[in-house]
Structures are given as structure tokens and as C-alpha cells.
Design a protein around this motif. Structure first.
Motif, PDB file in Angstrom:
ATOM      1  N   SER A 192       0.828  -1.202   0.000  1.00  8.47           N
ATOM      2  CA  SER A 192       0.000   0.000   0.000  1.00  8.47           C
ATOM      3  C   SER A 192       0.865   1.255   0.000  1.00  8.47           C
ATOM      4  N   LYS A 193       1.961   1.202   0.749  1.00  9.54           N
ATOM      5  CA  LYS A 193       2.855   2.359   0.809  1.00  9.54           C
ATOM      6  C   LYS A 193       3.453   2.662  -0.546  1.00  9.54           C
ATOM      7  N   LEU A 194       3.730   1.605  -1.339  1.00  8.33           N
ATOM      8  CA  LEU A 194       4.377   1.815  -2.619  1.00  8.33           C
ATOM      9  C   LEU A 194       3.535   2.680  -3.545  1.00  8.33           C
ATOM     10  N   SER A 195       2.218   2.583  -3.411  1.00  8.92           N
ATOM     11  CA  SER A 195       1.355   3.322  -4.326  1.00  8.92           C
ATOM     12  C   SER A 195       0.744   4.571  -3.717  1.00  8.92           C
ATOM     13  N   SER A 196       0.872   4.773  -2.408  1.00  7.36           N
ATOM     14  CA  SER A 196       0.208   5.909  -1.777  1.00  7.36           C
ATOM     15  C   SER A 196       1.157   6.855  -1.056  1.00  7.36           C
ATOM     16  N   MET A 197       2.390   6.470  -0.840  1.00  2.00           N
ATOM     17  CA  MET A 197       3.298   7.297  -0.063  1.00  2.00           C
ATOM     18  C   MET A 197       3.675   8.577  -0.803  1.00  2.00           C
ATOM     19  N   ASN A 198       3.865   8.467  -2.118  1.00  2.00           N
ATOM     20  CA  ASN A 198       4.291   9.604  -2.917  1.00  2.00           C
ATOM     21  C   ASN A 198       3.301   9.799  -4.055  1.00  2.00           C
ATOM     22  N   PRO A 199       2.559  10.908  -4.089  1.00  2.41           N
ATOM     23  CA  PRO A 199       1.579  11.130  -5.161  1.00  2.41           C
ATOM     24  C   PRO A 199       2.200  11.070  -6.542  1.00  2.41           C
ATOM     25  N   SER A 200       3.416  11.582  -6.660  1.00  3.41           N
ATOM     26  CA  SER A 200       4.088  11.545  -7.954  1.00  3.41           C
ATOM     27  C   SER A 200       4.358  10.114  -8.387  1.00  3.41           C
ATOM     28  N   ALA A 201       4.813   9.287  -7.431  1.00  3.44           N
ATOM     29  CA  ALA A 201       5.073   7.882  -7.739  1.00  3.44           C
ATOM     30  C   ALA A 201       3.788   7.155  -8.102  1.00  3.44           C
ATOM     31  N   SER A 202       2.675   7.495  -7.439  1.00  2.00           N
ATOM     32  CA  SER A 202       1.391   6.861  -7.756  1.00  2.00           C
ATOM     33  C   SER A 202       0.995   7.120  -9.198  1.00  2.00           C
ATOM     34  N   GLN A 203       1.170   8.337  -9.648  1.00  2.00           N
ATOM     35  CA  GLN A 203       0.840   8.679 -11.028  1.00  2.00           C
ATOM     36  C   GLN A 203       1.751   7.952 -12.005  1.00  2.00           C
ATOM     37  N   GLU A 204       3.021   7.838 -11.633  1.00  2.00           N
ATOM     38  CA  GLU A 204       3.966   7.156 -12.512  1.00  2.00           C
ATOM     39  C   GLU A 204       3.655   5.665 -12.601  1.00  2.00           C
ATOM     40  N   TRP A 205       3.275   5.075 -11.464  1.00  2.00           N
ATOM     41  CA  TRP A 205       2.920   3.660 -11.489  1.00  2.00           C
ATOM     42  C   TRP A 205       1.610   3.427 -12.228  1.00  2.00           C
ATOM     43  N   ALA A 206       0.694   4.380 -12.146  1.00  2.00           N
ATOM     44  CA  ALA A 206      -0.563   4.251 -12.895  1.00  2.00           C
ATOM     45  C   ALA A 206      -0.266   4.209 -14.395  1.00  2.00           C
ATOM     46  N   LEU A 207       0.719   4.999 -14.827  1.00  2.00           N
ATOM     47  CA  LEU A 207       1.104   4.986 -16.241  1.00  2.00           C
ATOM     48  C   LEU A 207       1.736   3.645 -16.615  1.00  2.00           C
ATOM     49  N   VAL A 208       2.595   3.127 -15.738  1.00  2.00           N
ATOM     50  CA  VAL A 208       3.212   1.823 -15.993  1.00  2.00           C
ATOM     51  C   VAL A 208       2.142   0.749 -16.101  1.00  2.00           C
ATOM     52  N   ASP A 209       1.172   0.791 -15.198  1.00  2.00           N
ATOM     53  CA  ASP A 209       0.121  -0.215 -15.187  1.00  2.00           C
ATOM     54  C   ASP A 209      -0.728  -0.145 -16.451  1.00  2.00           C
ATOM     55  N   ARG A 210      -1.084   1.050 -16.874  1.00  2.00           N
ATOM     56  CA  ARG A 210      -1.883   1.195 -18.100  1.00  2.00           C
ATOM     57  C   ARG A 210      -1.110   0.693 -19.309  1.00  2.00           C
ATOM     58  N   THR A 211       0.175   0.993 -19.352  1.00  2.00           N
ATOM     59  CA  THR A 211       1.001   0.546 -20.473  1.00  2.00           C
ATOM     60  C   THR A 211       1.120  -0.974 -20.494  1.00  2.00           C
ATOM     61  N   ALA A 212       1.295  -1.577 -19.310  1.00  9.51           N
ATOM     62  CA  ALA A 212       1.373  -3.035 -19.227  1.00  9.51           C
ATOM     63  C   ALA A 212       0.054  -3.675 -19.643  1.00  9.51           C
ATOM     64  N   GLU A 213      -1.054  -3.033 -19.291  1.00  8.66           N
ATOM     65  CA  GLU A 213      -2.364  -3.564 -19.676  1.00  8.66           C
ATOM     66  C   GLU A 213      -2.541  -3.514 -21.195  1.00  8.66           C
ATOM     67  N   GLN A 214      -2.120  -2.412 -21.801  1.00 13.31           N
ATOM     68  CA  GLN A 214      -2.204  -2.298 -23.263  1.00 13.31           C
ATOM     69  C   GLN A 214      -1.358  -3.370 -23.945  1.00 13.31           C
ATOM     70  N   MET A 215      -0.183  -3.624 -23.387  1.00 13.62           N
ATOM     71  CA  MET A 215       0.689  -4.646 -23.952  1.00 13.62           C
ATOM     72  C   MET A 215       0.029  -6.017 -23.851  1.00 13.62           C
ATOM     73  N   TYR A 216      -0.559  -6.309 -22.702  1.00 14.67           N
ATOM     74  CA  TYR A 216      -1.201  -7.605 -22.517  1.00 14.67           C
ATOM     75  C   TYR A 216      -2.372  -7.782 -23.491  1.00 14.67           C
TER      76      TYR A 216
END
Length: 299
Positions: free
Chosen positions: A47-71
Motif C-alpha cells: 500500500s505504501k508503494l502506491s500511496s506514499m508519494n503522489p508523484s510515484a502513484s501517477q507514474e505507477w498508474a502509467l506503468v500499469d496502463r502501459t502493461a495492460e495495453q501490452m497484454y
């Protein structure tokens, strides 16, 4: 004088028998709290990995969307389109705050799954099934980071239980290998995601099961030996991996729960006090017989 001292000892033992369970109960509560904290530490880290830093949360959201598109491209059979998205994924993973405050083992889990993904893309002879498997592993991991409360990998609980049922019903080595390979594939697919949320002890336990099944394929361990181990411990590690569930299948033959430590202490104290009382009664009777014997002039 001796009788008085014995009564004092007996009184102390009775008091101890009353106080010890309360002390043990307090220790049990403390130990239970410690175990609970250990079991939820990995979930809190996720939970900390995605909520501790708002900037990191946005960056991970982009990674997740990109991985979903690839899949999705892979599922559609468009490997070339998925390869183009891989370039976007590499850029998303290079974001400056992406791994802020991450633990080293979590970084290793994610980077290893990404390396395996790239190997499949750059293989001399591309294996579509292996590529889909590698992309799915990475996709589950990124989904776990962005959706720690409801990760997709938990949906594999029923799939793995069904796989295990078929393994335990295998009648020959060929059927055993076929069903166990399916279980290994499904477990490997969710293992990176599970490693981000479960404790290291739980993951080591799962990896031990994986190694045991793999040894059976090399004839180092017999199929029946592995089956017996799975029947004894499958319910335990499934509960550790997916959490408690009323529908959780347990293959253990012995379903009896061990006595709590508090009950054991109570029984020990009761037995001790009873034996002490019997010993005192015997001592008193012996003393009375000595006093009233024919060799005692005063009797």
C-alpha cells in the motif's frame, strides 16, 4: 512445623495455578499480535508503494496502463504491436520517483519479471505462449502495485485449488506431470505479484512446494511422496497465500486443532495441585500411623 511449611507450598502452588493462565494468555495475545503484524507487513508495504508519494502513484498508474495495453495486444495476437508498447513501457519505468522508498527485494521481484518479459520479446524463436505468460506475470505485478486492496492475482485461488484437485487424483506419472505442470504455470504467473504482498516466509514456503514438484518430474521424489506432502500442508499455505476463506479446500487428513497453550498450562497446574494434595494426605496419614503405632508409649 513441617506440616505448616507443606501447606504454605501448597497454597503458593494453588495461587500460581490461578495466575499462570492469565500470564500465558497475555503472552499469547502479544504473540498473536506479533504474528498478525508479520503477516500484514507485506500488504502494508504494498500500500505504501502506491500511496506514499503522489508523484510515484501517477507514474505507477502509467506503468500499469502501459502493461495492460501490452497484454491486450498479446491476447489479440498482435505481438508486433505489443513490442511497440514495450518501448513506451521502458520509458515509463525510467520515471525518477518510481522506486522511491521501495524495498530491495520488491525491486528485484519487479525487475526480474520485466527482464523475463524482455527475454521473450527478443528470443531468436518467439514462443507465443511463453510470451503471453511473461507479459501476464508482469501485468499482475503492476496491478498489485496500483490496486493493492483488490489485486487481480487473488482470482487464481480457485484455479490453483482445481489444479491441486486434479494433481491429487492423478493415477499415473503421465497424468501427474500434465496436471502438475499446469499448477506450476499458474503459480509462476502470480508469484511476482504475490511476492509484493505476502511475507518472505510465505513465498519461501510456496517456492519449496514448487521445488518439490519439480523434483518429482526429475524422478528425485516419487509422485506418492509429493501427494502426501500436499495433502498434509496444502490447506496451510493456501491460507497463507490467499487468506482465510470458508470455502478454502483443506486436504489434510487430520482436522483436529491442537490444544491452546493456555489450556495445557491449566491442565498442568490442575494435575500438579492434585498430586500435591494427594501427597500431603498420604504424608498426614503416614504421620498419624507413626504417632499411633504400638511403639509409641503415648498412644
Amino acid at each position: 512445623m513441617l506440616r505448616t511449611r507443606f501447606l504454605h507450598v501448597l497454597a503458593v502452588m494453588i495461587v500460581m495455578s490461578m495466575l499462570m493462565p492469565a500470564t500465558i494468555f497475555a503472552n499469547e495475545q502479544s504473540e498473536l499480535a506479533s504474528i498478525t503484524q508479520e503477516r500484514t507487513a507485506a500488504e502494508q508495504d504494498s500500500s505504501k508503494l502506491s500511496s506514499m508519494n503522489p508523484s510515484a502513484s501517477q507514474e505507477w498508474a502509467l506503468v500499469d496502463r502501459t502493461a495492460e495495453q501490452m497484454y491486450r495486444k498479446i491476447v489479440e495476437g498482435d505481438a508486433n504491436g505489443a513490442f511497440e508498447i514495450l518501448v513506451q513501457l521502458e520509458k515509463a519505468l525510467a520515471a525518477p520517483h518510481l522506486f522511491d522508498e521501495w524495498k530491495a527485494e520488491h525491486i528485484h521481484v519487479l525487475t526480474d519479471s520485466y527482464v523475463q518479459l524482455k527475454k521473450q520479446f527478443h528470443a531468436a524463436k518467439r514462443d507465443d505462449d511463453a510470451l503471453e505468460h511473461a507479459v501476464a506475470r508482469f501485468r499482475f505485478a503492476t496491478d498489485t502495485i496500483t490496486h493493492p486492496d483488490q489485486p487481480m492475482w487473488l482470482q487464481y485461488a480457485d484455479i490453483l485449488r482445481n489444479d491441486m484437485d486434479q494433481m491429487l487424483q492423478a493415477v499415473d506419472s503421465m497424468q501427474w506431470k500434465e496436471t502438475s505442470l499446469k499448477w506450476l504455470e499458474h503459480m509462476d504467473r502470480i508469484l511476482p505479484a504475490a511476492s509484493l504482498q505476502r511475507s518472505a516466509n510465505t513465498i519461501e514456503m510456496i517456492q519449496s512446494v514448487v521445488a518439490l514438484i519439480q523434483q518429482s518430474h526429475q524422478s528425485k521424489v516419487s509422485m506418492e511422496q509429493v501427494k502426501r506432502t500436499l495433502q498434509d500442508y496444502e490447506g496451510m499455505w493456501m491460507k497463507e497465500l490467499f487468506g482465510a476463506s470458508k470455502d478454502l479446500t483443506t486436504f489434510s487428513v487430520n482436522n483436529e486443532e491442537p490444544l491452546p497453550l493456555r489450556a495445557i498450562i491449566w491442565l498442568t497446574c490442575i494435575v500438579t495441585v492434585t498430586l500435591a494434595y494427594v501427597a500431603y494426605q498420604k504424608y498426614r496419614d503416614d504421620e498419624e500411623q507413626i504417632r499411633s503405632g504400638p511403639w509409641n508409649p503415648s498412644s
